[in-house]
Scaffold this active site. Sequence first.
Site, PDB file in Angstrom:
ATOM      1  N   GLY A 171       0.791  -1.228   0.000  1.00 56.28           N
ATOM      2  CA  GLY A 171       0.000   0.000   0.000  1.00 56.28           C
ATOM      3  C   GLY A 171       0.824   1.279   0.000  1.00 56.28           C
ATOM      4  O   GLY A 171       0.356   2.327   0.447  1.00 56.28           O
ATOM      5  N   ASN A 182       1.608   3.056  -2.552  1.00 52.65           N
ATOM      6  CA  ASN A 182       0.923   4.007  -3.438  1.00 52.65           C
ATOM      7  C   ASN A 182      -0.302   4.593  -2.740  1.00 52.65           C
ATOM      8  O   ASN A 182      -0.595   5.776  -2.890  1.00 52.65           O
ATOM      9  CB  ASN A 182       0.539   3.334  -4.754  1.00 52.65           C
ATOM     10  N   MET A 234      -3.638  -6.710  -7.207  1.00 50.21           N
ATOM     11  CA  MET A 234      -3.121  -7.775  -8.060  1.00 50.21           C
ATOM     12  C   MET A 234      -4.219  -8.670  -8.627  1.00 50.21           C
ATOM     13  O   MET A 234      -4.083  -9.887  -8.631  1.00 50.21           O
ATOM     14  CB  MET A 234      -2.136  -8.643  -7.255  1.00 50.21           C
ATOM     15  N   ARG A 235      -5.293  -8.050  -9.071  1.00 49.77           N
ATOM     16  CA  ARG A 235      -6.337  -8.859  -9.730  1.00 49.77           C
ATOM     17  C   ARG A 235      -6.832  -8.151 -10.973  1.00 49.77           C
ATOM     18  O   ARG A 235      -6.861  -6.926 -11.046  1.00 49.77           O
ATOM     19  CB  ARG A 235      -7.517  -9.080  -8.772  1.00 49.77           C
ATOM     20  N   ILE A 236      -7.231  -8.968 -11.940  1.00 49.86           N
ATOM     21  CA  ILE A 236      -7.849  -8.431 -13.143  1.00 49.86           C
ATOM     22  C   ILE A 236      -9.329  -8.228 -12.832  1.00 49.86           C
ATOM     23  O   ILE A 236      -9.976  -9.136 -12.308  1.00 49.86           O
ATOM     24  CB  ILE A 236      -7.702  -9.443 -14.305  1.00 49.86           C
ATOM     25  N   ASN A 255      -5.079   2.721 -12.863  1.00 48.26           N
ATOM     26  CA  ASN A 255      -4.121   1.759 -12.316  1.00 48.26           C
ATOM     27  C   ASN A 255      -2.713   2.319 -12.493  1.00 48.26           C
ATOM     28  O   ASN A 255      -2.460   3.128 -13.397  1.00 48.26           O
ATOM     29  CB  ASN A 255      -4.233   0.421 -13.058  1.00 48.26           C
ATOM     30  N   HIS A 307       1.151   0.993 -13.139  1.00 50.80           N
ATOM     31  CA  HIS A 307       1.925  -0.197 -13.513  1.00 50.80           C
ATOM     32  C   HIS A 307       3.408   0.177 -13.502  1.00 50.80           C
ATOM     33  O   HIS A 307       3.787   1.213 -14.079  1.00 50.80           O
ATOM     34  CB  HIS A 307       1.502  -0.699 -14.898  1.00 50.80           C
ATOM     35  N   GLU A 326     -10.444  -3.781 -20.385  1.00 51.36           N
ATOM     36  CA  GLU A 326     -10.626  -5.216 -20.102  1.00 51.36           C
ATOM     37  C   GLU A 326      -9.345  -6.008 -20.251  1.00 51.36           C
ATOM     38  O   GLU A 326      -9.277  -7.165 -19.864  1.00 51.36           O
ATOM     39  CB  GLU A 326     -11.714  -5.778 -21.039  1.00 51.36           C
ATOM     40  N   GLU A 374       6.462   6.399  -8.915  1.00 55.57           N
ATOM     41  CA  GLU A 374       5.040   6.017  -8.828  1.00 55.57           C
ATOM     42  C   GLU A 374       4.338   6.908  -7.803  1.00 55.57           C
ATOM     43  O   GLU A 374       3.213   7.389  -8.033  1.00 55.57           O
ATOM     44  CB  GLU A 374       4.914   4.562  -8.390  1.00 55.57           C
TER      45      GLU A 374
HETATM   46  C1  GRF Z   1       4.209  -1.164  -7.019  1.00 54.98           C
HETATM   47  O1  GRF Z   1       5.382  -1.144  -7.809  1.00 54.98           O
HETATM   48  C2  GRF Z   1       3.007  -1.215  -7.938  1.00 54.98           C
HETATM   49  O2  GRF Z   1       3.217  -0.515  -9.142  1.00 54.98           O
HETATM   50  C3  GRF Z   1       2.875  -2.666  -8.190  1.00 54.98           C
HETATM   51  O3  GRF Z   1       3.090  -3.257  -6.906  1.00 54.98           O
HETATM   52  C4  GRF Z   1       4.102  -2.481  -6.236  1.00 54.98           C
HETATM   53  C5  GRF Z   1       3.732  -2.290  -4.785  1.00 54.98           C
HETATM   54  O4  GRF Z   1       2.682  -1.370  -4.729  1.00 54.98           O
HETATM   55  N1  GRF Z   1       1.605  -3.020  -8.734  1.00 54.98           N
HETATM   56  P1  GRF Z   1       2.147  -0.836  -3.298  1.00 54.98           P
HETATM   57  O5  GRF Z   1       3.366  -0.540  -2.445  1.00 54.98           O
HETATM   58  O6  GRF Z   1       1.326  -1.949  -2.698  1.00 54.98           O
HETATM   59  O7  GRF Z   1       1.351   0.390  -3.642  1.00 54.98           O
END
Ligand code: GRF
Length: 234
Positions: free
Chosen positions: A13, A15, A94-96, A111, A113, A146, A178
């Site tokens: 978390g 971000n 981490m899910r679509i 999102n 990336h 999608e 980020e």
């Molecule tokens: C980050 O690099 C993000 O871009 C990727 O997972 C990493 C950890 O993100 N998807 P966070 O610290 O959980 O925000």
Amino acid sequence: MKLPVAVLVSGSGSNLQSIIDRIEQGVLDAEIKLVVSNRAGVFGIERAKRHNLPYKVMLHTDYRSREAFDQAMVDAIVEAGVGDNGLVAMAGFMRIVTSVFLRAFEGRVMNIHPALVPSFPGVNGQADAADYGVKIAGCTVHFVDEQMDHGPVVIQAAVPCQAGEDGNVLAPRILKLEHRVYPQAIQWYAEDRLRIAGRHVELKVAGRPCARQPKADIEPETYALVWPPLEEGF
Ligand code: GRF
């Protein structure tokens, strides 16, 4: 009017923390209405608790299908007050998500990336870039469609990648950016300055001063990141 935001996490978390920090600094005109994690015991939920933010742990394994899980998330996010005009920010999620989710928040899911899309989609963007031997890596904030890591791009940031560096070296370097570009992208959305046109996202005229005003005639020398750096005379 502060932009209502739901933040989706699956892990640390950081971000989410950068979004919280910018809100608390009064720089980001948003209000986090809900933090959702699809995994229990993650630090992202701890961060929500520390900042007295509403949160829900919704284990996708508790639902009979992706669509059922997505509908449950939609219901929770709408219930939390991100219904009609709020933004959903996936932050290390981490899910679509399926069309059930995207239809509920059409054009309102972002999102981040940790790679320069369309390069290196998926869960190991940093390591894939480093292993490929790129000289420039980076991160992308994009609207979600999608396909994985595929939607219209809002902002990208680039960093050098040195020979021999692996994903463990590159990831923290990218992560620092980020944490700057994601709150910026959300603030542009909050100011209603983003227009999606097909694959393109147009940023309306600048609000706050910025170091380099986006200009039509971009001089390569001013804006370019070249790595390894050019030597004298070149
Ligand atoms: C980050 O690099 C993000 O871009 C990727 O997972 C990493 C950890 O993100 N998807 P966070 O610290 O959980 O925000």
